[in-house]
Scaffold this active site. Structure first.
Site, PDB file in Angstrom:
ATOM      1  N   GLU A 175       1.110  -1.348  -0.144  1.00  0.00           N
ATOM      2  CA  GLU A 175       0.098  -0.042  -0.169  1.00  0.00           C
ATOM      3  C   GLU A 175       0.969   1.279  -0.172  1.00  0.00           C
ATOM      4  O   GLU A 175       2.196   1.036   0.179  1.00  0.00           O
ATOM      5  CB  GLU A 175      -0.831   0.056   1.095  1.00  0.00           C
ATOM      6  CG  GLU A 175      -1.769  -1.024   1.422  1.00  0.00           C
ATOM      7  CD  GLU A 175      -2.330  -1.395   2.756  1.00  0.00           C
ATOM      8  OE1 GLU A 175      -2.106  -0.166   3.672  1.00  0.00           O
ATOM      9  OE2 GLU A 175      -2.814  -2.397   3.069  1.00  0.00           O
TER      10      GLU A 175
ATOM     11  N   LYS B 196       2.239   4.648   1.437  1.00  0.00           N
ATOM     12  CA  LYS B 196       2.518   5.065   2.942  1.00  0.00           C
ATOM     13  C   LYS B 196       2.071   6.452   2.953  1.00  0.00           C
ATOM     14  O   LYS B 196       2.894   7.287   2.594  1.00  0.00           O
ATOM     15  CB  LYS B 196       3.748   4.720   3.374  1.00  0.00           C
ATOM     16  CG  LYS B 196       3.994   5.003   4.910  1.00  0.00           C
ATOM     17  CD  LYS B 196       5.432   4.854   5.335  1.00  0.00           C
ATOM     18  CE  LYS B 196       5.363   5.116   7.028  1.00  0.00           C
ATOM     19  NZ  LYS B 196       5.022   6.360   7.288  1.00  0.00           N
TER      20      LYS B 196
ATOM     21  N   TYR C 232      -6.567   2.098   6.087  1.00  0.00           N
ATOM     22  CA  TYR C 232      -5.704   0.881   5.722  1.00  0.00           C
ATOM     23  C   TYR C 232      -5.575  -0.122   6.596  1.00  0.00           C
ATOM     24  O   TYR C 232      -4.756  -1.208   6.301  1.00  0.00           O
ATOM     25  CB  TYR C 232      -4.354   1.496   5.338  1.00  0.00           C
ATOM     26  CG  TYR C 232      -3.740   2.378   6.530  1.00  0.00           C
ATOM     27  CD1 TYR C 232      -3.582   1.994   7.790  1.00  0.00           C
ATOM     28  CD2 TYR C 232      -3.458   3.676   6.451  1.00  0.00           C
ATOM     29  CE1 TYR C 232      -2.914   2.548   8.720  1.00  0.00           C
ATOM     30  CE2 TYR C 232      -2.995   4.769   7.238  1.00  0.00           C
ATOM     31  CZ  TYR C 232      -2.796   3.905   8.597  1.00  0.00           C
ATOM     32  OH  TYR C 232      -2.135   4.701   9.593  1.00  0.00           O
TER      33      TYR C 232
ATOM     34  N   LYS D 258      10.849   3.288   2.869  1.00  0.00           N
ATOM     35  CA  LYS D 258      10.692   4.740   2.867  1.00  0.00           C
ATOM     36  C   LYS D 258      11.402   5.432   1.632  1.00  0.00           C
ATOM     37  O   LYS D 258      12.611   4.630   1.322  1.00  0.00           O
ATOM     38  CB  LYS D 258      11.158   5.323   4.173  1.00  0.00           C
ATOM     39  CG  LYS D 258      10.567   5.037   5.420  1.00  0.00           C
ATOM     40  CD  LYS D 258       9.485   6.067   5.944  1.00  0.00           C
ATOM     41  CE  LYS D 258      10.133   7.370   6.193  1.00  0.00           C
ATOM     42  NZ  LYS D 258       9.732   7.509   7.719  1.00  0.00           N
TER      43      LYS D 258
ATOM     44  N   CYS E 153      26.644  46.320  -6.039  1.00  0.00           N
ATOM     45  CA  CYS E 153      26.854  45.240  -6.637  1.00  0.00           C
ATOM     46  C   CYS E 153      28.401  44.355  -6.348  1.00  0.00           C
ATOM     47  O   CYS E 153      29.352  44.997  -6.295  1.00  0.00           O
ATOM     48  CB  CYS E 153      26.968  45.525  -8.409  1.00  0.00           C
ATOM     49  SG  CYS E 153      27.617  44.233  -9.284  1.00  0.00           S
TER      50      CYS E 153
ATOM     51  N   CYS F  88      21.685  45.618 -11.356  1.00  0.00           N
ATOM     52  CA  CYS F  88      22.974  46.239 -11.091  1.00  0.00           C
ATOM     53  C   CYS F  88      22.656  47.111 -12.662  1.00  0.00           C
ATOM     54  O   CYS F  88      22.624  46.201 -13.703  1.00  0.00           O
ATOM     55  CB  CYS F  88      24.154  45.288 -11.358  1.00  0.00           C
ATOM     56  SG  CYS F  88      25.649  46.244 -11.990  1.00  0.00           S
TER      57      CYS F  88
ATOM     58  N   CYS G  39      29.455  47.188 -15.827  1.00  0.00           N
ATOM     59  CA  CYS G  39      29.701  46.173 -14.940  1.00  0.00           C
ATOM     60  C   CYS G  39      30.304  44.811 -15.777  1.00  0.00           C
ATOM     61  O   CYS G  39      29.751  44.403 -16.767  1.00  0.00           O
ATOM     62  CB  CYS G  39      28.520  45.669 -14.333  1.00  0.00           C
ATOM     63  SG  CYS G  39      28.569  44.178 -13.009  1.00  0.00           S
TER      64      CYS G  39
HETATM   65  S1  IVH Z   1      -0.385   0.055   8.832  1.00  0.00           S
HETATM   66  C1  IVH Z   1       0.331  -2.031  12.790  1.00  0.00           C
HETATM   67  N1  IVH Z   1      -0.622   1.245   6.157  1.00  0.00           N
HETATM   68  O1  IVH Z   1       2.784   4.931   8.917  1.00  0.00           O
HETATM   69  C2  IVH Z   1       0.400  -1.355  11.419  1.00  0.00           C
HETATM   70  N2  IVH Z   1       0.337   2.571   7.988  1.00  0.00           N
HETATM   71  O2  IVH Z   1       5.226   4.696  10.240  1.00  0.00           O
HETATM   72  C3  IVH Z   1      -0.187   0.050  11.471  1.00  0.00           C
HETATM   73  N3  IVH Z   1       0.744   4.701   7.539  1.00  0.00           N
HETATM   74  O3  IVH Z   1       1.290   4.987  12.197  1.00  0.00           O
HETATM   75  C4  IVH Z   1      -0.044   0.672  10.454  1.00  0.00           C
HETATM   76  N4  IVH Z   1       0.259   4.619   5.430  1.00  0.00           N
HETATM   77  O4  IVH Z   1       0.226   6.327  10.713  1.00  0.00           O
HETATM   78  C5  IVH Z   1      -0.274   1.388   7.618  1.00  0.00           C
HETATM   79  N5  IVH Z   1      -0.972   2.126   4.318  1.00  0.00           N
HETATM   80  C6  IVH Z   1      -0.619   2.303   5.364  1.00  0.00           C
HETATM   81  C7  IVH Z   1       0.003   3.306   6.025  1.00  0.00           C
HETATM   82  C8  IVH Z   1       0.297   3.406   7.440  1.00  0.00           C
HETATM   83  C9  IVH Z   1       0.396   5.432   6.332  1.00  0.00           C
HETATM   84  C10 IVH Z   1       1.197   5.388   8.604  1.00  0.00           C
HETATM   85  C11 IVH Z   1       0.438   5.186   9.844  1.00  0.00           C
HETATM   86  C12 IVH Z   1       1.420   4.759  10.959  1.00  0.00           C
HETATM   87  C13 IVH Z   1       2.869   5.047  10.274  1.00  0.00           C
HETATM   88  C14 IVH Z   1       4.134   4.041  10.826  1.00  0.00           C
END
Ligand code: IVH
Length: 724
Positions: A160, A162, A271, A360, A454, A472, A477
């Site tokens: 998914e 993030k 999510y 990340k 300048c 300028c 110049c």
């Molecule tokens: S799952 C137990 N899915 O990332 C697992 N988190 O760095 C719970 N986040 O606290 C998280 N997108 O705020 C999950 N597709 C996604 C996410 C996601 C963003 C955030 C969430 C979490 C943080 C962790």
């Protein structure tokens, strides 16, 4: 673990002091982050946290229960919002910062499951209608599952986005939203039901057969388009703009007055299932997501079910490349073991589940020291402030300088030499200084003020009223002399080869050249003695200068750096008057009648030719033997249609260019068969950016995958019809 061990034994006083400092610093930044007003970029926070983790691993006796390594987020502020307990806790995620770390996570999962296999198998619940893991590819999934059972691998992965926002938990009883809370420290969050009710994406009542109790988790975000509108409104009202959408989302959610939240236009992606009572049971995470979507909850369409790690890696790389095409930010992807029984088997550690990892992307914001603010003088005399930075790796490149655009921008950001500043480089866009980290500002620092003189020639700089640029205006110049010569010899102008910027600089510095006329009386013998030159190169240079005398009048007019006279206007001027003498004698009215001119361009041409210095220049060039008349129609010069290099293309220009005026650039596009609309769309061939480009055009270009190019690439595009 905390407090265990002999403090006198392992840790030296330095380590102990550093651990204490880091713990305090991280707690401070974590509280600010949580309030939606972080001072440092996430990547810097992660670096500090990693340093602390490393020290605590080496000296476990220094781990304190309140250490940031032991907690997920910041403690809730129950003086403003009522506390809400999370059951189960809202966990964080472990990070993978590159593919190697992603593979290491996968290895850990394999190993943990292999150990698990030696024990009696964890019973996977046989659930009605839930036999398939990836619902769309059941046969394949079944084979994969068999293979997974063989090598104790985790089977499918759900991948998914993030989302870069704010985690919340939303509770429904009998299908009705009853409570929503922020994550807080993971165990206890803040009651933000009143705010969450105003988010249009989050249903107040679930559709379909809802279970008696359902708690879902997801991320509140602000779309980029909404964020731009919000900041534009704030600036109009004289308020400080938000630095990024996540801060704006956090600030909007933690409002006591829900009407303010409602106005902000927050969005939500769901999510994860937090807790359910009485609903159907599922075997896979993907099925859970589908079910949540069927209840009317917003599940992002980019969640994918993938069968092996190679596919996950390809998917991750694909989204990393495309991340700027989206109308919302995500800072990575979350990879989850799809099989819920295996999730249970893998379990969680103190901070995060073992069955998921956050891959990340490299950070696009970092903080660094602003060593100094300097001013550079452009070839036409424009004075542009820029930041000299302690080099920092951000957005995939090392950045040591960043433009600050103009005096007003420096004042608005209030960045000062000595400050720690946040530097941002997103996508291919030029790096920018976002703002200072105020808590790290050295005592006694003063706002920066634009230099009065300048830095090249020492003459006073000028800034006209109502205009953001500082100039300028000293015609002599050295930077401008060089600038005019560079422009004169350029490919689109007199096309004199073998005379790059470096040589022009040397000739000017050594007094061999003081204006463009001087090119035609260069002392080649002296040049031959100079380092880096020989007989052949000097001969090449001499021939190229000689050949330039035959360039058509339109090129000469363009080469002279007459304000407002770009390539197209130069052609119009040459075609209309046929001879430089006629132009010198033409009055304002006659000039204004030239196609595409009007009174402003006419006045600019008139003023240039009225200037005694410029008249002398023309005489000098005439005496040197340059062509001062247009060729007869039918010749290769003026009056001829330009090659239609841009036929069928659409090119948008934004910001101030150096060589072209805004109109000149437009006309250059039109004259080559292209169109030059005022806004970017999916059909735009390229967005040309100069100084101070429009943020919305840039964003639109990024989100539509339109190439963003600079002026040099634009000139190449005009000539060849090709993007670099
Ligand atoms: S799952 C137990 N899915 O990332 C697992 N988190 O760095 C719970 N986040 O606290 C998280 N997108 O705020 C999950 N597709 C996604 C996410 C996601 C963003 C955030 C969430 C979490 C943080 C962790």
């Amino acid at each position: 673990m905390a407090g265990a061990g002999n403090a006198g034994e392992g840790a030296g006083a330095d380590s102990a002091a550093r651990v204490r400092d880091l713990q305090a610093l991280l707690n401070h930044h974590s509280a600010l982050y949580y309030e939606g007003r972080p001072e440092i970029p996430d990547a810097d926070f992660d670096d500090l946290l990693n340093e602390l983790k490393a020290l605590e691993t080496r000296h476990p006796e220094l781990v304190h229960p309140e250490s940031p390594t032991q907690r997920v987020g910041a403690p809730p502020d129950d003086t403003v919002f009522a506390p809400v307990r999370h059951d189960p806790p809202m966990m964080s995620l472990h990070n993978a910062l590159d593919v190697t770390e992603l593979r290491a996570w996968n290895e850990r999962v394999h190993r943990a499951l292999a150990v698990g296999r030696d024990r009696p198998p964890a019973g996977r619940p046989a659930l009605p209608g839930t036999e398939e893991a990836c619902p769309a590819e059941s046969a394949e999934a079944a084979t994969e599952e068999a293979a997974a059972a063989e090598d104790a691998g985790p089977g499918d992965y759900t991948v998914e986005l993030k989302f870069d926002g704010l985690a919340i938990s939303v509770r429904y009883v009998d299908g009705v939203l009853v409570r929503a809370a922020t994550r807080g420290d993971g165990r206890t969050g803040e009651d933000v039901t009143h705010s969450v009710r105003t988010i249009a994406d989050i249903p107040i009542r679930l559709s379909g057969p809802a279970p008696p109790i359902l708690e879902v988790r997801g991320e509140v975000i602000l779309r980029l388009s909404t964020f731009d509108r919000l900041n534009a409104r704030r600036i109009e009202r004289g308020k400080k703009s938000y630095v990024n959408p996540r801060n704006a989302a956090a600030g909007s959610l933690r409002q006591k007055d829900a009407r303010v939240t409602a106005e902000r236009g927050l969005s939500f992606w769901c999510y994860q299932l937090g807790y359910a009572e009485g609903g159907p049971a599922f075997g896979s995470h993907m099925q859970t997501l589908d079910w949540l979507a069927s209840l009317g909850l917003p599940v992002n369409e980019h969640a994918a079910c993938l069968h092996d790690l190679a596919a996950v890696e390809a998917h991750v790389a694909d989204y990393e490349r495309r991340r700027h095409e989206f109308d919302y930010e995500f800072d990575g992807l979350v990879v989850k073991v799809d099989d819920l029984a295996l999730q249970t088997q893998l379990g969680v550690d103190a901070k995060a589940p073992r069955w998921a990892v956050a891959y990340k992307f490299p950070p696009e914001e970092r903080s660094t020291k602003l060593l100094d603010i300097e001013v550079s003088i452009g070839p036409s005399g424009q004075a542009t402030p820029f930041a000299r930075l302690e080099p920092v790796f951000v957005g995939g490149v090392t950045v040591a300088t960043a433009t600050l655009h103009n005096e007003d921008q420096v004042a608005a950001k209030d960045v000062r030499p000595g400050d720690t500043v946040i530097v941002r480089r997103a996508g291919e866009v030029i790096p920018e200084v976002v703002g200072p980290v105020l808590s790290e500002r050295p005592d006694g620092s003063e706002p920066w003020s634009f230099p009065r003189d300048c830095p090249v020639c020492g003459e006073a700089l000028q800034r006209a009223e109502g205009i953001s640029a500082t100039q300028c205006v000293n015609y002599s110049c050295p930077r401008q002399i060089r600038g005019r010569i560079e422009h004169f010899v350029g490919r689109a102008a007199m096309d004199i080869e073998f005379l790059g910027e470096r040589n022009i600089d040397r000739f000017v510095t050594e007094g061999l050249l003081k204006d463009v006329v001087g090119l035609y009386s260069l002392d080649f013998e002296q040049i031959e003695q100079m380092k880096g030159f020989g007989k052949i190169s000097v001969n090449n240079l001499r021939q190229s200068i000689e050949a330039s005398k035959q360039q058509p009048l339109s090129r000469l007019l363009f080469a002279l750096s007459i304000p407002e006279i770009g390539q197209v206007n130069a052609q119009m001027l040459a075609a209309a008057f046929g001879d430089i003498e006629n132009i010198q004698e033409a009055d304002d009215e006659a000039l204004a009648e030239v196609e595409g001119f009007g009174p402003i361009i006419a006045a600019s041409v008139r003023a240039w030719f009225d200037d005694a210095h410029n008249r002398g220049l023309i005489e000098g060039l005439r005496a040197a033997g340059l062509r001062m008349e247009a060729e007869q129609p039918g010749g290769e010069g003026e009056g001829e249609q330009l090659p239609q290099t841009l036929a069928g293309m659409s090119v948008v220009v934004s910001g101030t260019l150096e060589v072209f005026s805004r109109d000149g650039a437009k006309q250059a596009i039109l004259a080559r068969g292209g169109s030059a609309p005022g806004s970017v769309s999916g059909r735009t061939t390229a967005l040309v950016v100069g100084a101070d480009p429009g943020a919305s055009k840039l964003r639109k270009a990024e989100s539509s995958g339109v190439p963003v190019i600079d002026e040099a690439a634009f000139q190449q595009l005009l000539e060849t019809g090709q993007l670099p």
